[in-house]
Write a protein that holds these residues in place. Structure first.
Motif, PDB file in Angstrom:
ATOM      1  N   PHE A   1       0.854  -1.187   0.000  1.00  0.00           N
ATOM      2  CA  PHE A   1       0.000   0.000   0.000  1.00  0.00           C
ATOM      3  C   PHE A   1       0.892   1.240   0.000  1.00  0.00           C
ATOM      4  N   LEU A   2       0.703   2.093  -0.993  1.00  0.00           N
ATOM      5  CA  LEU A   2       1.443   3.356  -1.064  1.00  0.00           C
ATOM      6  C   LEU A   2       0.456   4.487  -0.842  1.00  0.00           C
ATOM      7  N   SER A   3       0.657   5.192   0.269  1.00  0.00           N
ATOM      8  CA  SER A   3      -0.265   6.284   0.602  1.00  0.00           C
ATOM      9  C   SER A   3       0.064   7.518  -0.247  1.00  0.00           C
ATOM     10  N   ILE A   4      -0.944   7.967  -0.985  1.00  0.00           N
ATOM     11  CA  ILE A   4      -0.828   9.245  -1.706  1.00  0.00           C
ATOM     12  C   ILE A   4      -2.020  10.079  -1.267  1.00  0.00           C
ATOM     13  N   GLN A   5      -1.747  11.194  -0.632  1.00  0.00           N
ATOM     14  CA  GLN A   5      -2.856  12.036  -0.156  1.00  0.00           C
ATOM     15  C   GLN A   5      -3.374  12.886  -1.298  1.00  0.00           C
ATOM     16  N   SER A   6      -4.674  12.712  -1.579  1.00  0.00           N
ATOM     17  CA  SER A   6      -5.216  13.488  -2.698  1.00  0.00           C
ATOM     18  C   SER A   6      -6.512  14.194  -2.344  1.00  0.00           C
ATOM     19  N   ILE A   7      -7.158  13.779  -1.243  1.00  0.00           N
ATOM     20  CA  ILE A   7      -8.452  14.391  -0.899  1.00  0.00           C
ATOM     21  C   ILE A   7      -8.777  14.094   0.563  1.00  0.00           C
ATOM     22  N   GLU A   8      -9.461  15.044   1.205  1.00  0.00           N
ATOM     23  CA  GLU A   8      -9.859  14.869   2.613  1.00  0.00           C
ATOM     24  C   GLU A   8     -11.224  14.178   2.678  1.00  0.00           C
ATOM     25  N   PRO A   9     -11.449  13.342   3.709  1.00  0.00           N
ATOM     26  CA  PRO A   9     -12.745  12.669   3.832  1.00  0.00           C
ATOM     27  C   PRO A   9     -13.910  13.657   3.889  1.00  0.00           C
ATOM     28  N   SER A  10     -13.688  14.811   4.521  1.00  0.00           N
ATOM     29  CA  SER A  10     -14.797  15.764   4.660  1.00  0.00           C
ATOM     30  C   SER A  10     -15.228  16.362   3.321  1.00  0.00           C
TER      31      SER A  10
END
Ligand SMILES: NC(=O)C1=CN([C@@H]2O[C@H](COP(=O)(O)OP(=O)(O)OC[C@H]3O[C@@H](n4cnc5c(N)ncnc54)[C@H](O)[C@@H]3O)[C@@H](O)[C@H]2O)C=CC1
Ligand SMILES: NCC(=O)COP(=O)(O)O
Length: 341
Positions: A80-89
């Motif tokens: 699993f490679l974490s790429i932050q692209s969007i917030e849950p909210s």
């Protein structure tokens, strides 16, 4: 020496669609790690949400960059490679938004970079939403045109829609129906035919037979119901037939589009060159909605996806069928293996 398994990157697709739950179900239910060294790339919270919706728990091993995927010790375990692209909210399941589209573009671009750098052999993406991507800044009619520009493609490219041994290619794709006739040209028909012919040969078809569909009802009824067959399509087929090919008589047509799929279904043809999106996709989806796969044809790297879309009406309910995603994954793994140096 046996080749190592290809690295296939899976994306979670549009954050508001069925993609995250599909990828969770794919990994929980199908033997993906026997076919590929798998890496999931995307937002961690979304991956966790996908597992919750699918009611599965999928063990993965974190990696911190695409470079690490071939080096990791236990390649049986998906990475699993974490790429932050969007917030849950910022995500409401089942609702289109520009931020969802931007998230998809960011992650797909990172996957293309990784493939070009040689860290990944194929991309299989969960359904994205073209409206969201356009709202989010995509300036093209669809993701294939985005891929092609990003990858510097100069030749003809088009989606291949595949259903086992039946493939289609297209002259026009995600354009308004009223504009479709403008896309018909002898050159495009020849290029789309040649592209799918080569793809079939590369995929192991020994004597592929390709039917070129007509455009007008009943093939134009001798010119009394439209002249595109006489003026454009038949000359393109004749030009194709006049060339030398490594297999016998690959190109045939034009044939009325409402019956040609029956012949292909019976095994007479392995591919149909269609003039516009729904001419092929209605047939393919009726023949096997849960098995249809889109292969992005004409690109320098293998990219596949299920033929269905984001299904906002059932997203988050855990009801989406994973079978087309499984088919798309298997094709990505096969292409990734055979395209590797
Ligand atoms: N692989 C991809 O990235 C694809 C993306 N799209 C995009 O998806 C969006 C929505 O497109 P639509 O035309 O509404 O098609 P759609 O395939 O998302 O939905 C059509 C119908 O099929 C059902 N359905 C779709 N996938 C299903 C599954 N796995 N299991 C059970 N039922 C399923 C949906 O619930 C809906 O009733 C559009 O933005 C389109 O461009 C469309 C096709 C492929
Ligand atoms: N994203 C792949 C894709 O859109 C293929 O499906 P279709 O819209 O061409 O039917």
């Amino acid at each position: 020496m046996q080749k190592a398994l290809p690295v296939v990157v899976l994306t979670l697709g549009d954050p508001a669609g069925i993609g995250p739950e599909l990828i969770a179900r794919l990994l929980a239910q199908h033997p993906v790690s026997t076919l590929a060294n798998v890496v999931i790339a995307g937002d961690r919270w979304l991956w966790e949400q996908g597992q919750r919706i699918a009611q599965v728990s999928v063990p993965t091993a974190d990696i911190d960059s695409f470079e690490a995927v071939r080096q990791r010790p236990n390649q049986q375990l998906p990475a699993f490679l974490s790429i932050q692209s969007i917030e849950p909210s910022n995500v409401t399941i089942g609702q289109v938004s520009a931020l969802n589209g931007q998230s998809v573009l960011k992650i797909l671009d990172a996957c293309m970079d990784a493939t070009l750098a040689g860290h990944v052999d194929a991309i299989c993406f969960a359904p994205l939403n073209k409206q969201a991507m356009k709202m989010g800044g995509m300036k093209h009619e669809d993701e294939l045109h985005h891929f092609a520009e990003y990858l510097g493609v100069t030749g003809y490219f088009c989606e291949f829609n595949t259903l086992g041994n039946l493939w289609t290619s297209r002259i026009s794709s995600h354009v308004p129906l009223k504009d479709v006739a403008q896309y018909l040209s002898k050159e495009r028909i020849e290029q789309a035919s040649e592209l799918i012919y080569k793809a079939l040969l590369a995929s192991g078809f020994e004597q592929p037979k390709i039917a070129i569909a007509a455009f007008n009802p009943h093939g134009g009824d001798g010119g009394s119901c439209g002249r595109e067959e006489i003026d454009i399509i038949a000359p393109a087929v004749a030009a194709l037939q006049a060339k030398n090919w490594p297999t016998e008589a690959p190109f045939h047509g034009p044939f009325p589009a409402d019956t040609i799929f029956l012949k292909a279904q019976a095994g007479e043809y392995q591919a149909i060159v269609t003039m516009y999106h729904d001419q092929g996709q209605i047939a393919i989806k009726l023949l096997g909605f849960s098995r249809g796969v889109t292969v992005q044809g004409g690109l320098p790297i293998p990219i596949t996806t299920p033929a269905h879309g984001t299904a906002y009406d059932i997203a988050g309910k855990g009801r989406a069928s994973v079978e087309a995603t499984w088919q798309a994954f298997q094709i990505a793994a096969r292409m990734g293996q055979s395209w590797r140096p």
